[in-house]
Each structure stands twice: as C-alpha cells, then as structure tokens.
Design an enzyme around this catalytic site. Structure first.
Site, PDB file in Angstrom:
ATOM      1  N   LYS A 198       0.923  -1.165   0.077  1.00  8.44           N
ATOM      2  CA  LYS A 198       0.124  -0.076   0.133  1.00  8.44           C
ATOM      3  C   LYS A 198       0.777   1.188   0.044  1.00  8.44           C
ATOM      4  CE  LYS A 198      -4.410  -2.005   1.895  1.00  8.44           C
ATOM      5  NZ  LYS A 198      -5.119  -1.749   2.781  1.00  8.44           N
ATOM      6  N   LYS A 201      -6.377 -12.770  -7.079  1.00 10.79           N
ATOM      7  CA  LYS A 201      -7.602 -12.776  -6.498  1.00 10.79           C
ATOM      8  C   LYS A 201      -8.514 -11.603  -7.133  1.00 10.79           C
ATOM      9  CE  LYS A 201      -8.975 -11.663  -1.994  1.00 10.79           C
ATOM     10  NZ  LYS A 201      -8.457 -11.475  -0.591  1.00 10.79           N
ATOM     11  N   LYS A 220     -12.192  -5.633  -5.987  1.00  8.67           N
ATOM     12  CA  LYS A 220     -12.917  -4.366  -6.313  1.00  8.67           C
ATOM     13  C   LYS A 220     -11.643  -3.256  -6.489  1.00  8.67           C
ATOM     14  CE  LYS A 220     -13.454  -5.152  -1.637  1.00  8.67           C
ATOM     15  NZ  LYS A 220     -14.072  -6.004  -0.827  1.00  8.67           N
TER      16      LYS A 220
END
Ligand code: TRP
Length: 333
Positions: free
Chosen positions: A114, A196, A199
């Site tokens: 991140k 994976k 969204k």
C-alpha cells in the site's frame, strides 16, 4: 453458559462487494449462524487509512450494510455493526500500539504494497492498520477469524500481540485462530486469473454483487481463457477456465469432474453462458432484497444502532480489564 465459539470478521466498506466476497465470505456467514456467535464489523476506520471522498464513503458504508443483510445475514442472530460506532476499537488499538514494535509493522507485506501504491500518503494509520485489526479481534475475545490468505500475516501479528500481552499481565485475551471454510473456492480475476478477484482492480476484472444481468454476462463472455478449447480443471496451466469452473461448482454444487464431462467438446461459449446463468441466478435474490432494504433507511439505522449497542457491551468488558491490567486509574474509584 454460552459454550459457542465466537467468530469475528471485518469487512472494508467499499460498497462494491464482489462475487468473490459472496462465494468466499458472505455466503458462508449464513452457515455459521447456528454453530457460532458471530460478529461482523464494517471497518470504516480502516477505510480511512487511504484517502476517501466523504460522501462516497458514507454511501459505501450503507451499501455494504444493505448487501450484508440482503445476502441473508440475520441481524438478530449475528452482531452487525460499524467499527467507528464502538469507540473501544480505537481505544484498544492505541493501547496495543504500545505493545507492538516498529520492526513488526515494517515487515507487513500489505503495508509495503500500500505504501508503494499510495506513495503520497504513507500515514501512521496505514502503518498501524494491523494493530487496529488486532484490537477488533481481541476486543471480542474471538476464537476464530475467517480470513483470506492476504490477511494471514495480520492475524499472526494479532496472535503475537495477544500472547505478548498475556505473558506480561496474565491471561487477558483469547489467542485467535484463522477460520478457513471448507467450502468456497477462491475467486480469481476474470482478466488476470492468477490474481484474486478484487474491487480495487478495473471493472471488467470482477463481478460486483449488484451488477445487472447483462453486465454479468458480458464480463463473463470476455473472461480470459486459453486457446485449447477444453473445459478441464488445471489451475496451473488453465487458470482462466479453472476459475470459471470453480465459480460454477461453488454456485451449483456440481463437482468439477461432472462440469468437465458436461462441457466436453462444447467449446467455451456455451460454458461461459452456463457460468453466467448460474451467477445471475445466485445474485438475483440478493439484488431484489437489496432494492427493498436500501430504500428502508429507518430499518438500516435500527440495525446499526442495535448492532453497536450489543458490540459495545462486549467490548467494554475487555477494555475495562485491559485498563486494569496495564495500571490505568479506574474511572470510578
Ligand atoms: N484487514 C481486513 C481486510 O482488508 C479487514 C479487517 C479489519 C478484518 N479488521 C478485521 C478482518 C478483523 C478480520 C478481522 O480484509
């Protein structure tokens, strides 16, 4: 005496839950109701570790709650609440910060990922994210935590913090274990089937629970496969086809072998349409419930309020115990 084990799970309020969330998590939550005491928290305090548009976030929070309820979770049998409505989460997180090392947090792969993705906003909340997650879990003395593999490192840290605290101050926290459901395959991206379904990726890579039927069909028709035109389960060499087979199997209960047999020699077009039919049929009732629920603001508010009250009552007990162990002066002498 309540002998049921307790489950805690946190879900980010993206408002755009995917088919992966449904197959991997939401759908199983309903099956857990009988066997466990379950708490589900919409983790809005975690969400703000990334910069959010306030109006969007507010909407996404409500949408997430409505999707939870629409997929059949019973708010009487489960405690469903917003993390920010139970102030003990932030308070315990602060205390646990003082029992977590910089080195441990620096090693978290999600923090590293991140930080790379949001290089202009590497804030302290992002760094301490796993400690807030530990607080979420430990506050409720949860025995089991359903998580995806991307959260294993965070759960391990929560266990370490709990053990460290218990060793210093005598038994305080239940040391939680991961819960990995027997059913429910991992759903992969439609365009990059080795990753994976997420969204946060482009729209054509995932199916949202609220996607209309025609969009679902279009996305599945465009899903990446391979060029040998054989419906066979082989995640290594045929990740795209295998992903679609797992989705079909998870939704219909049909075995992978029997799917392979059914579509042998039929080509991918027919196969993809069958997957689309199954996905559309599975999501239709949820979408209908969602329409009804999301229009009923008073009901959503009452669920929120009672969830927060019930969660608070449990959280308060743990936090009080923690204050005492650490040596904070009691509020009432
Ligand atoms: N970090 C989790 C995720 O992104 C969400 C989460 C927050 C969570 N607190 C939790 C999951 C506690 C399980 C338990 O998926």
């Amino acid at each position: 005496m309540d002998a049921k084990k307790r489950i805690f799970s946190g879900i980010q309020p993206t408002g755009n839950l995917t088919l992966g969330n449904y197959i991997g998590a939401l759908r199983n939550f309903k099956l857990l109701e009988d066997e466990y005491d379950c708490l589900y928290s919409i983790v809005d305090l975690h969400a703000i570790t990334i910069r959010q548009d306030p109006a969007q976030l507010r909407k996404a929070c409500l949408r997430t709650l409505a999707i939870f309820l629409a997929s059949g979770l019973d708010p009487e049998r489960n405690i469903i609440f917003f993390q920010s409505h139970v102030h003990e989460h932030a308070e315990l997180a602060w205390i646990l910060d003082c029992y977590t090392y910089m080195g441990e947090l620096s090693r978290m792969t999600q923090f590293k990922d991140k930080s790379r993705k949001h290089a202009d906003n590497i804030n302290c909340g992002l760094f301490a994210y796993p400690v807030l997650m530990a607080a979420d879990i430990l506050l409720y003395q949860a025995d089991l935590v359903p998580i995806g593999s991307d959260q294993k490192q965070h759960l391990e840290l929560a266990r370490n913090i709990a053990e460290r605290f218990n060793a210093l101050y005598s038994d305080t926290f239940v040391v939680p274990d991961g819960y990995f459901p027997k059913v429910g395959a991992r759903v992969m991206s439609l365009q990059e089937p080795t990753r994976k379904m997420s969204k946060s990726d482009p729209e054509d890579t995932y199916i949202a629970i609220l996607d209309p039927a025609d969009i679902i069909r279009k996305k599945l028709r465009r899903a990446v496969t391979d060029c040998d035109a054989e419906v066979r389960f082989d995640p290594e060499n045929k990740p795209g086809v295998s992903n679609l087979m797992s989705i079909l199997s998870a939704l219909t209960g049909q075995s992978l072998e029997s799917i392979a047999a059914d579509f042998s020699g039929k080509g991918y077009g027919i196969f993809k349409d069958a997957v689309a039919d199954a996905v559309i049929a599975a999501l239709a009732p949820i979408q209908q419930n969602y329409e009804k629920l999301s229009a009923d603001k008073a009901y959503l508010e009452s669920v929120m309020r009672s969830g927060a009250e019930r969660a608070s009552a449990l959280a308060m007990r743990t936090l009080r115990k923690v204050h005492k162990k650490v040596g904070l002066a009691p509020a009432k002498l």
